[in-house]
Design an enzyme around this catalytic site. Structure first.
Site, short mmCIF file in Angstrom:
data_model
loop_
_atom_site.label_atom_id
_atom_site.label_comp_id
_atom_site.label_asym_id
_atom_site.label_seq_id
_atom_site.Cartn_x
_atom_site.Cartn_y
_atom_site.Cartn_z
N ASP A 58 36.50 16.53 45.32
CA ASP A 58 35.88 17.52 46.22
C ASP A 58 36.20 18.95 45.80
O ASP A 58 35.83 19.90 46.48
CB ASP A 58 36.33 17.29 47.67
CG ASP A 58 37.83 17.46 47.86
OD1 ASP A 58 38.53 17.69 46.84
OD2 ASP A 58 38.30 17.37 49.00
N GLY A 59 36.94 19.11 44.69
CA GLY A 59 37.22 20.45 44.19
C GLY A 59 38.57 21.01 44.59
O GLY A 59 38.97 22.08 44.12
N ARG A 68 39.79 45.26 39.01
CA ARG A 68 38.84 46.38 39.03
C ARG A 68 38.33 46.67 40.44
O ARG A 68 37.71 47.69 40.68
CB ARG A 68 37.68 46.13 38.05
CG ARG A 68 38.13 46.33 36.61
CD ARG A 68 37.18 45.74 35.62
NE ARG A 68 37.16 44.30 35.76
CZ ARG A 68 36.31 43.49 35.15
NH1 ARG A 68 35.39 44.00 34.38
NH2 ARG A 68 36.37 42.19 35.33
N GLN A 69 38.59 45.75 41.37
CA GLN A 69 38.25 46.04 42.78
C GLN A 69 39.51 46.59 43.45
O GLN A 69 40.10 45.95 44.32
CB GLN A 69 37.76 44.76 43.46
CG GLN A 69 36.44 44.26 42.87
CD GLN A 69 35.88 43.07 43.63
OE1 GLN A 69 35.97 42.97 44.85
NE2 GLN A 69 35.27 42.15 42.90
N HIS A 128 44.48 47.18 35.51
CA HIS A 128 43.38 48.14 35.38
C HIS A 128 43.79 49.51 35.92
O HIS A 128 43.41 50.54 35.38
CB HIS A 128 42.15 47.60 36.11
CG HIS A 128 40.98 48.50 36.00
ND1 HIS A 128 40.40 48.83 34.81
CD2 HIS A 128 40.29 49.18 36.96
CE1 HIS A 128 39.41 49.67 35.02
NE2 HIS A 128 39.32 49.89 36.32
N LYS A 156 31.27 58.16 30.63
CA LYS A 156 30.54 56.92 30.97
C LYS A 156 30.03 56.94 32.40
O LYS A 156 30.70 57.40 33.30
CB LYS A 156 31.46 55.72 30.78
CG LYS A 156 30.82 54.36 31.08
CD LYS A 156 31.74 53.19 30.73
CE LYS A 156 32.39 52.59 31.93
NZ LYS A 156 33.22 51.41 31.61
N ARG A 161 28.01 54.32 35.35
CA ARG A 161 27.56 52.97 35.65
C ARG A 161 26.38 53.09 36.61
O ARG A 161 26.58 53.18 37.84
CB ARG A 161 28.68 52.16 36.28
CG ARG A 161 29.75 51.68 35.28
CD ARG A 161 30.16 50.25 35.60
NE ARG A 161 31.25 49.76 34.77
CZ ARG A 161 31.07 49.02 33.68
NH1 ARG A 161 29.86 48.74 33.26
NH2 ARG A 161 32.11 48.57 33.01
N ASP A 206 40.48 50.17 25.21
CA ASP A 206 40.14 49.85 26.60
C ASP A 206 41.14 48.82 27.14
O ASP A 206 41.90 48.23 26.37
CB ASP A 206 38.70 49.31 26.68
CG ASP A 206 38.03 49.68 28.00
OD1 ASP A 206 38.74 50.06 28.95
OD2 ASP A 206 36.80 49.59 28.08
N THR A 264 30.22 48.20 27.83
CA THR A 264 30.90 49.49 27.64
C THR A 264 31.16 49.73 26.16
O THR A 264 30.84 50.80 25.62
CB THR A 264 32.25 49.50 28.41
OG1 THR A 264 31.97 49.36 29.80
CG2 THR A 264 33.04 50.78 28.15
#
Ligand code: R5P
Length: 343
Positions: free
Chosen positions: A55-56, A120-121, A154, A219, A221, A245, A253
């Site tokens: 079932d995961g 990154r969030q 990050h 840059k 986005r 990076d 990017t």
């Protein structure tokens, strides 16, 4: 006749002979990296008995006692296609491994997540967005970690989402050494390039270490997972450019950055990054770009089918050194002469 016995003062601690024990386990996203670390430490990788039910749901049961041990659980929270795990599976698996170790009376539980998924969030960039990097920190702390060992977050500020200690490593020494020793014959013609404003501090430090000038790209986005480079600040003409990076994800990017520096007259362009996620069509995007070579580390397990231009260096030595020092309560920042706090 009775023998007089002097009353003993109460003692706050009792000296008992004990030997500290170190154990290393790996989640299924980072089995290869975990094995590299364990062999460098001269210990076997502890079998965590990981399984996924039909079932995961994920299950963990350590095959041996971990009572009283410092257990280092190696698991980057990223996708591992070969193991059939998504970033979310990896995160849940790490939490379950921590929970099992706590329940089994480990002395200290240290999550070794060289790649910190969702990093990154790290802030709200638009109304009603989550700060998922903070949620991940809460999840790991609720699971019970005593500390986190990670690499090139990050944003260094993510450490602030934790109330437990975070040991923040950087792959910069590995990457600068590679650029100096193996990428180019002559560093005098190099320029180190930041692909966006977020990487300026890293790039400046990188350039200083190599003894080269640096340039910055502007840059934008316009949409999520779409990168557009505006202009170059600095001189790249007739130089060999090395873009630095933290993460390569779709490759958008880097492809855009590489094209920009070539258009501005660079003779060749390379890229180095700590974490090579290479999701989606990244391999194709990068193979079609003007990049002559890309170097990443093995914080993230390499995906199958990488084009020849990608090279993976191991960060196992650095992590091993850090783990050894955490275990013996020695300074970790000494490895980097204190420069791991810069990002
Ligand atoms: C962004 O700020 C990061 O430092 C990387 O530049 C970004 O995550 C790379 O993503 P992609 O390869 O999808 O352009």
């Amino acid at each position: 006749m009775s023998v007089e016995v002097e009353p003993r003062p109460a003692r706050s601690s009792v000296p008992i002979e004990s030997e500290k024990r170190m154990m290393v386990a790996a989640g299924r996203t980072s089995v290869e990296l975990g094995a590299r670390i364990a062999s460098r430490l001269g210990v076997g990788l502890t079998d965590a008995g990981l399984r996924t039910f039909s079932d995961g749901e994920v299950y963990c049961r350590y095959a041996e006692s971990i009572r009283g041990a410092d257990i280092f659980i190696v698991q980057s929270t990223c996708t591992n296609e070969r193991a059939g795990l998504t970033v979310n599976d990896a995160l849940m698996e790490l939490a379950v491994m921590v929970e099992a170790a706590i329940g089994a009376s480990a002395h200290r539980v240290i999550a070794v997540a060289p790649f910190y998924g969702y990093s990154r969030q790290d802030k709200k960039s638009a109304p009603r967005e989550p700060v998922t990097a903070r949620l991940v920190a809460k999840m790991l702390e609720v699971a019970g970690i005593d500390r986190l060992l990670t690499m090139d977050l990050h944003a260094g500020q993510i450490q602030g989402f934790f109330s437990k200690p975070v040991d923040h490593m950087t792959a910069m020494p590995i990457l600068t050494q590679f650029v100096r020793d193996s990428l180019v014959d002559d560093v005098s013609n190099l320029v180190i390039v930041a692909p966006d404003a977020g990487r300026v501090k890293l790039t400046r430090k990188f350039a200083q270490k190599i003894g080269a000038p640096y340039a910055l790209l502007e840059k934008e986005r316009p949409a999520q997972q779409v990168a557009e480079i505006g202009y170059v600040i600095g001189d790249v003409r007739d130089k060999v450019a090395v873009i630095v990076d933290d993460i390569i994800n779709t490759g958008g990017t880097l492809a855009a950055a590489a094209q920009t520096v070539i258009d501005e007259g660079a003779s060749r362009v390379y890229a180095v990054a700590t974490h090579g996620l290479f999701s989606g069509d990244a391999f194709q995007t990068l193979a079609q770009s003007p990049l002559s070579g890309i170097v990443v580390t093995d914080t993230v397990p390499p995906r199958d089918g990488a084009p020849d231009l990608i090279r993976v260096l191991t960060c196992a030595d650095m992590l091993t050194d850090s783990i050894r020092r955490i275990f013996t309560d020695d300074s970790v920042s000494e490895i980097f002469a204190g420069e791991n706090q810069l990002f």
